[in-house]
Design a protein around this motif. Sequence first.
Motif, PDB file in Angstrom:
ATOM      1  N   ASP A   1     -20.358 -10.024  27.398  1.00 23.48           N
ATOM      2  CA  ASP A   1     -19.718  -9.314  28.512  1.00 23.48           C
ATOM      3  C   ASP A   1     -20.696  -8.856  29.587  1.00 23.48           C
ATOM      4  OD1 ASP A   1     -16.920  -9.380  27.970  1.00 23.48           O
ATOM      5  OD2 ASP A   1     -17.217  -7.932  26.368  1.00 23.48           O
TER       6      ASP A   1
ATOM      7  N   SER B   1     -15.540  -2.729  24.016  1.00 24.04           N
ATOM      8  CA  SER B   1     -14.789  -3.987  24.041  1.00 24.04           C
ATOM      9  C   SER B   1     -14.221  -4.296  25.423  1.00 24.04           C
ATOM     10  CB  SER B   1     -13.668  -3.964  22.992  1.00 24.04           C
ATOM     11  OG  SER B   1     -12.734  -2.963  23.295  1.00 24.04           O
ATOM     12  N   THR B   2     -14.402  -3.376  26.374  1.00 23.20           N
ATOM     13  CA  THR B   2     -13.903  -3.616  27.724  1.00 23.20           C
ATOM     14  C   THR B   2     -14.745  -4.683  28.420  1.00 23.20           C
ATOM     15  OG1 THR B   2     -13.218  -1.322  27.847  1.00 23.20           O
ATOM     16  CG2 THR B   2     -13.303  -2.514  29.920  1.00 23.20           C
ATOM     17  N   GLY B   3     -14.089  -5.506  29.190  1.00 23.74           N
ATOM     18  CA  GLY B   3     -14.782  -6.562  29.917  1.00 23.74           C
ATOM     19  C   GLY B   3     -15.237  -6.098  31.287  1.00 23.74           C
ATOM     20  N   GLN B   4     -15.172  -7.007  32.246  1.00 25.09           N
ATOM     21  CA  GLN B   4     -15.721  -6.739  33.578  1.00 25.09           C
ATOM     22  C   GLN B   4     -15.005  -5.618  34.308  1.00 25.09           C
ATOM     23  OE1 GLN B   4     -18.679  -8.270  34.397  1.00 25.09           O
ATOM     24  NE2 GLN B   4     -18.329  -8.693  32.233  1.00 25.09           N
ATOM     25  N   ASN B   5     -13.828  -5.243  33.879  1.00 21.40           N
ATOM     26  CA  ASN B   5     -13.119  -4.147  34.529  1.00 21.40           C
ATOM     27  C   ASN B   5     -13.887  -2.834  34.413  1.00 21.40           C
ATOM     28  OD1 ASN B   5     -10.471  -1.996  34.289  1.00 21.40           O
ATOM     29  ND2 ASN B   5     -10.535  -3.439  35.985  1.00 21.40           N
TER      30      ASN B   5
ATOM     31  N   LYS C   1     -17.361   2.577  20.271  1.00 15.71           N
ATOM     32  CA  LYS C   1     -16.835   1.470  19.449  1.00 15.71           C
ATOM     33  C   LYS C   1     -17.815   0.303  19.318  1.00 15.71           C
ATOM     34  CE  LYS C   1     -12.314   2.796  21.216  1.00 15.71           C
ATOM     35  NZ  LYS C   1     -11.034   2.359  21.772  1.00 15.71           N
TER      36      LYS C   1
ATOM     37  N   ASP D   1     -19.500  -0.274  16.789  1.00 19.65           N
ATOM     38  CA  ASP D   1     -19.548  -0.720  15.402  1.00 19.65           C
ATOM     39  C   ASP D   1     -18.657  -1.931  15.173  1.00 19.65           C
ATOM     40  OD1 ASP D   1     -17.640   1.176  16.109  1.00 19.65           O
ATOM     41  OD2 ASP D   1     -17.229   1.741  14.032  1.00 19.65           O
ATOM     42  N   GLY D   2     -17.912  -2.343  16.185  1.00 26.39           N
ATOM     43  CA  GLY D   2     -17.090  -3.544  16.070  1.00 26.39           C
ATOM     44  C   GLY D   2     -17.888  -4.774  16.457  1.00 26.39           C
ATOM     45  N   THR D   3     -17.173  -5.844  16.843  1.00 29.77           N
ATOM     46  CA  THR D   3     -17.868  -7.075  17.195  1.00 29.77           C
ATOM     47  C   THR D   3     -18.187  -7.153  18.683  1.00 29.77           C
ATOM     48  OG1 THR D   3     -15.660  -8.062  17.158  1.00 29.77           O
ATOM     49  CG2 THR D   3     -17.099  -8.537  15.296  1.00 29.77           C
ATOM     50  N   ALA D   4     -17.661  -6.199  19.466  1.00 30.91           N
ATOM     51  CA  ALA D   4     -17.933  -6.218  20.900  1.00 30.91           C
ATOM     52  C   ALA D   4     -19.350  -5.734  21.179  1.00 30.91           C
ATOM     53  CB  ALA D   4     -16.930  -5.339  21.630  1.00 30.91           C
TER      54      ALA D   4
END
Lengths: 448, 332
Positions: free
Chosen positions: B71, B259-263, B284, B286-289
């Motif tokens: 990202d 986990s948020t993208g370009q926004n 967050k 600890d997730g895969t993001a």
Amino acid sequence: MFESLSERMESAFKILKGQGRITEINIAEMLKEVRRALVDADVNYKIAKQFTDEVKAKALGQDVIKSVSPSQMLVKIVNDELVNLMGGSKSDIQLNGNPSVILMAGLQGSGKTTFSGKLASYLKKKGKKTLLVAGDVYRPAAIAQLKTLGEQLEVEVYNEEENKNPVAIAQNAIKYAKTNAFNVVIIDTAGRLSVDEEMMDEITRLKAETNPNEILFVVDSMTGQDAVNTAKAFNDRLDFSGVVLTKLDGDTRGGAALSIMSIVNKPIKFVGTGEKMDALDVFYPERMAQRILGMGDIVSFVERAQEVIDEEEAQKLQKKLRKSQFDFEDFLGQLKQIKKMGNVKDLMAMIPGVGKAIKDIDLDDNAFKHTEAMILSMTPGERKNPELIDGKRKQRIANGSGTSVQQVNQLIQQLFQMRQMMKQMNMMQASGKMPKMPRGAGMPGLKR
Amino acid sequence: MGFFDIFKKNKAEASPSVEEKEKASDLAALDQGLEKTKTSFFGKISKALVGRSTVDADFLDDLEEALVAADVGVSTTVKIIKRLEDRAARDKYINTSELNRILREEIIALLDEQNTTQTTNFKYPSDGNPYVIMVVGVNGVGKTTTIGKLAYQIKNRGSSVILGAADTFRAAAVDQLIIWSERVDVPIVSRGMNADPASVAFDTIQSAKAKGMDVAIIDTAGRLHNKVGLMNELTKIKNVMKKVVPDAPHEVLLVLDASTGQNAIEQAKQFIAATDVNAIALTKLDGTAKGGVVISIADQFRIPVKYIGVGEKIEDLRPFDKVDFINSLFKD
């Protein structure tokens, strides 16, 4: 922040210069721009690549319609493909159980509880006796949140304060629903990360024990590249039946939607568009495609260009332009066409070279109102022969349209400048060079 | 094993059965096994570069993929690659380890250099007023949870904290913060749901001042950054604080979901405009993001990432560490 796809295409367009057919060579640079635009819209980069490869296959060798540029044509193909992909497996919510059980699943903060409330409200309006089940026993006050929503909506909420086992709570809730003749049971669950094995085991057990008619994967529309991993992990475990895309009232491009649909091939059943309980919408693939591409009306422009501007009319106009006979009648006709096509700024932004120039100009759809009023205050003779308009006539036109003589002067000036510009464009078309814009020339009604 | 693996949750407090625990440790072992077969990005670089002295296109493609997948975004990725190419062209003979170092350096250069601030060195106001932290962000990023964890950390190092429940909009948000205040055992000011958030903030700071508290943390309702009315409300909440403590809020903490993208860039832009954000918490992780978008944000707006959230437990908030963060970007 984001360049729109049409802006990007504009720069790639340079390479194409007057090519009337999409070929292997001229498409490469444009597809690169499409791919980047998709990635910027948060489409997973692998899926963006796969997608543009498919577009390439479709686009090669296609003839380009005269009135649109190859780049616009390509954008339309891209759009059509996107719509196809996202609307491919449309289906409604399944309510064929007795009671029907709907299980929510998703990451933390994706909006499961809010959506559960909205869905309950939606089903209640459809006359379904709905039970909300508070299955998030972990997050502080999650149960209180659902109960508050239930009170607001006058929908019953099933919860067990002391029970920390969501599977048992859900089973008890279904029993309760059967006894009390509920039609639908909506089970809210705790947010969980796909790498959290224990929590993923829990939701797998929830599925096994409640045998839901629908499992909805709730995902934040702002999600980035990770959307594919998460969607895949949840789908591998749950084989969910549909996707809910939340927070679409934000300004995210929402490329995650495309990633998810490509990776799990499940329909998007609802979208969330606000914090109010009625802010629930069904999913429109066309809108989503345009949103991801960030291109406003370009597709409909191309479509309308195909429909509206028939060859004959275009040739007539071209002939007039060539002879510099473009008059106020034509001007008015153009204005009407623009109005018909929708948002003026988007439309103008698509004209190669204009997009960047008008980016920061404040322009509303009423921008042409004065212009139109002035032309309508002219006699048919004056419209055909603007040279006729002398001082006295100018005063009359100004009075009739509620404008000033200066404004009328400006408008007439603009028409002459446009004639000159078109003359140059004709020359350019003949020689293949770009025109120089005469100073002060441009569309009327534009305020800097 | 990458840095963030040590944060992978061992959810012991959820009291799973012995059987489940065994299963979990089996899975952990499996996970480790898989880890060995995966080649880290830096490993790939080494392979790609054996016997070569220049940066080749394949390598750059791999790099682009790794960054975009985290990202980081296209324009920042292009920027990083450009800087790397320039460096490689300048110092002609670079070897693998040098290239790794340069890549890290270039990314670090984009992250704000002020990123050294940690939870352990607040500069409390010298006038005896409380240090005021206002927490903002879009819906569902983890503002309230972050506040709970932050209060715990501040309290643990011997400072007094008071919370202000100014999210009076979302159902049960006040209850959620009250539960955190009980867990951490710190006082809270709340006026119930639907109270005016600005007056809750005002009361909280006044109370903090009267009680001689060191830190006041104000929760606010999540709001999407394109809602002008709600963003104006946030500006108002911020301004009202100044009536009690003239230089408050000392810290406006923008919470971003990894986990948020370009926004997230647009989020940062709008929240900065409304509230002069001066610190970021990335949750967050600890997730895969990977949360790579903060590189663009730090670069564009010069705002440091101060904290990262790595789990649901009360101690799962850490100071941001640039080097660890960059390593995690390239971890498969």
